[in-house]
Design a protein around this motif. Sequence first.
Motif, PDB file in Angstrom:
ATOM      1  N   ARG A  83      17.823  53.807  15.475  1.00  8.20           N
ATOM      2  CA  ARG A  83      18.457  52.907  14.505  1.00  8.20           C
ATOM      3  C   ARG A  83      19.915  52.650  14.895  1.00  8.20           C
ATOM      4  NH1 ARG A  83      14.136  50.642  13.100  1.00  8.20           N
ATOM      5  NH2 ARG A  83      15.620  49.286  12.026  1.00  8.20           N
ATOM      6  N   ASP A  84      20.485  53.546  15.694  1.00  3.56           N
ATOM      7  CA  ASP A  84      21.829  53.367  16.257  1.00  3.56           C
ATOM      8  C   ASP A  84      21.684  53.383  17.773  1.00  3.56           C
ATOM      9  OD1 ASP A  84      24.464  53.404  17.070  1.00  3.56           O
ATOM     10  OD2 ASP A  84      24.995  55.261  16.020  1.00  3.56           O
ATOM     11  N   ILE A  85      21.927  52.230  18.425  1.00  3.52           N
ATOM     12  CA  ILE A  85      21.757  52.105  19.876  1.00  3.52           C
ATOM     13  C   ILE A  85      23.102  51.794  20.511  1.00  3.52           C
ATOM     14  CG2 ILE A  85      20.640  50.836  21.747  1.00  3.52           C
ATOM     15  CD1 ILE A  85      18.343  50.200  19.851  1.00  3.52           C
ATOM     16  N   ARG A  86      23.479  52.595  21.505  1.00  2.48           N
ATOM     17  CA  ARG A  86      24.691  52.351  22.279  1.00  2.48           C
ATOM     18  C   ARG A  86      24.256  51.789  23.638  1.00  2.48           C
ATOM     19  NH1 ARG A  86      28.428  55.812  19.577  1.00  2.48           N
ATOM     20  NH2 ARG A  86      27.419  56.301  17.572  1.00  2.48           N
ATOM     21  N   TYR A  87      24.620  50.544  23.901  1.00  4.50           N
ATOM     22  CA  TYR A  87      24.128  49.822  25.081  1.00  4.50           C
ATOM     23  C   TYR A  87      25.230  49.670  26.120  1.00  4.50           C
ATOM     24  CZ  TYR A  87      22.716  45.813  27.943  1.00  4.50           C
ATOM     25  OH  TYR A  87      22.428  44.977  28.992  1.00  4.50           O
ATOM     26  N   PHE A  88      24.832  49.827  27.406  1.00  3.28           N
ATOM     27  CA  PHE A  88      25.761  49.666  28.515  1.00  3.28           C
ATOM     28  C   PHE A  88      25.085  48.910  29.644  1.00  3.28           C
ATOM     29  CE2 PHE A  88      27.003  53.314  26.124  1.00  3.28           C
ATOM     30  CZ  PHE A  88      28.387  53.240  26.075  1.00  3.28           C
ATOM     31  N   GLU A  89      25.847  48.032  30.278  1.00  2.00           N
ATOM     32  CA  GLU A  89      25.345  47.360  31.465  1.00  2.00           C
ATOM     33  C   GLU A  89      25.129  48.387  32.582  1.00  2.00           C
ATOM     34  OE1 GLU A  89      24.157  44.262  34.059  1.00  2.00           O
ATOM     35  OE2 GLU A  89      24.292  44.373  31.878  1.00  2.00           O
ATOM     36  N   THR A  90      26.140  49.177  32.859  1.00  2.00           N
ATOM     37  CA  THR A  90      26.000  50.311  33.776  1.00  2.00           C
ATOM     38  C   THR A  90      26.781  51.492  33.212  1.00  2.00           C
ATOM     39  OG1 THR A  90      27.894  49.612  35.114  1.00  2.00           O
ATOM     40  CG2 THR A  90      25.700  48.911  35.860  1.00  2.00           C
ATOM     41  N   ILE A  91      26.338  52.670  33.555  1.00  2.00           N
ATOM     42  CA  ILE A  91      26.987  53.897  33.109  1.00  2.00           C
ATOM     43  C   ILE A  91      26.711  54.947  34.177  1.00  2.00           C
ATOM     44  CG2 ILE A  91      25.001  54.837  31.844  1.00  2.00           C
ATOM     45  CD1 ILE A  91      26.887  55.711  29.631  1.00  2.00           C
ATOM     46  N   ASP A  92      27.520  55.995  34.197  1.00  2.00           N
ATOM     47  CA  ASP A  92      27.231  57.047  35.169  1.00  2.00           C
ATOM     48  C   ASP A  92      25.912  57.740  34.816  1.00  2.00           C
ATOM     49  OD1 ASP A  92      28.311  58.190  32.882  1.00  2.00           O
ATOM     50  OD2 ASP A  92      29.581  59.622  33.940  1.00  2.00           O
ATOM     51  N   SER A  93      25.775  58.170  33.571  1.00  2.00           N
ATOM     52  CA  SER A  93      24.557  58.872  33.139  1.00  2.00           C
ATOM     53  C   SER A  93      24.412  58.744  31.634  1.00  2.00           C
ATOM     54  CB  SER A  93      24.641  60.354  33.533  1.00  2.00           C
ATOM     55  OG  SER A  93      23.721  61.134  32.800  1.00  2.00           O
ATOM     56  N   THR A  94      23.266  58.275  31.177  1.00  2.00           N
ATOM     57  CA  THR A  94      23.034  58.185  29.728  1.00  2.00           C
ATOM     58  C   THR A  94      23.029  59.576  29.102  1.00  2.00           C
ATOM     59  OG1 THR A  94      20.616  58.170  30.006  1.00  2.00           O
ATOM     60  CG2 THR A  94      21.728  56.026  29.919  1.00  2.00           C
ATOM     61  N   ASN A  95      22.545  60.594  29.817  1.00  2.00           N
ATOM     62  CA  ASN A  95      22.543  61.950  29.275  1.00  2.00           C
ATOM     63  C   ASN A  95      23.961  62.493  29.112  1.00  2.00           C
ATOM     64  OD1 ASN A  95      19.739  62.436  28.926  1.00  2.00           O
ATOM     65  ND2 ASN A  95      20.025  64.538  29.623  1.00  2.00           N
TER      66      ASN A  95
END
Length: 335
Positions: A83-95
Amino acid sequence: MNGGAEHVLDVLRRTEGEPCSGEGLSERLQVSRSQIWKHVETLRSKGYRIEGTPGGGYRLVSVPDRLYPEEILSGLETRWMARDIRYFETIDSTNRLGFDLAREGAAHGTVVIAEGQTAGRGRLGRTFYSPTHTNLYTSVVLRPSLSASEAATVILAAAIAVAETVAATLPSPSAVEIKWPNDVLLDGLKTSGILMELGAEATRVGFLILGIGVNLNLDRQSFPEEFRALATSLASHSGQPVDRVHFARRLFVTLEDVLDVHAERGWDALNPRFQEFFRMVGRRIRVSDLAEGETSGVCRGIDPDGALRLERDDGHQTRVLAGDVTIVKDGGHRR
């Protein structure tokens, strides 16, 4: 995306391809027509194809192949997951970000999604190949009521969710298999990996970060050479492209379901669903562990706490709590 652009998108989506006048949008959203135009331009800059003619209004023609939160949330049937989504085009690591968010107090079910990762992480310190705009890379913040010893079965529950979602997406679900503890395979080739990291409070779980990567539309021939013989994608397997937004929605719904069952009734209630995809019993495997070295033998099943049961070559059985498992392809089955 700003809230005004989201509201314009929502209205255009609900008109189902019919044009909506700038005046009508202006009245409906209580903003000026020039502001409506700015919102439409924002949407176009993000890849939404919106036709507009003087006096003819605006019409949503197509949406981009992007895992935007507004796309996933449109039609998402979950109560608490994503229900809460944090979106990124690129990131080092989602974890990595998920872990930081959890320490800052992010809610149960908060999700990080990236189109690509520059430092995707797998188990045992491995890298996870993460090219942009082809796959699904996501991490979920979980705050279960569990002891640290009970947490091991959460990654098995996540494997069920991934396997069921993959099976529902493909015309040949019988090809889907879970390799203990964290891989989902298609005809023996890896298509998904799961990484779970834990924040503990004494003997209880403070939070879990569940990282899931699924190869969806990546051409198998574009894998780095060291992965090509071992991995595949859903599209390469089936010959058909995968709707990434639809896959993400289905995964979050299924993941919420299995985690609710796990929380309410424990691993025993999920084990039959796990067994539908678990075909390692009787197969010869090698287990590599940093502490114990390499052990070979035959898989004899999964214990109630999620440990792998291994019958070693000397005839003794042992429990494997962690390690890298390789299925010996020419080892056959032994009863």
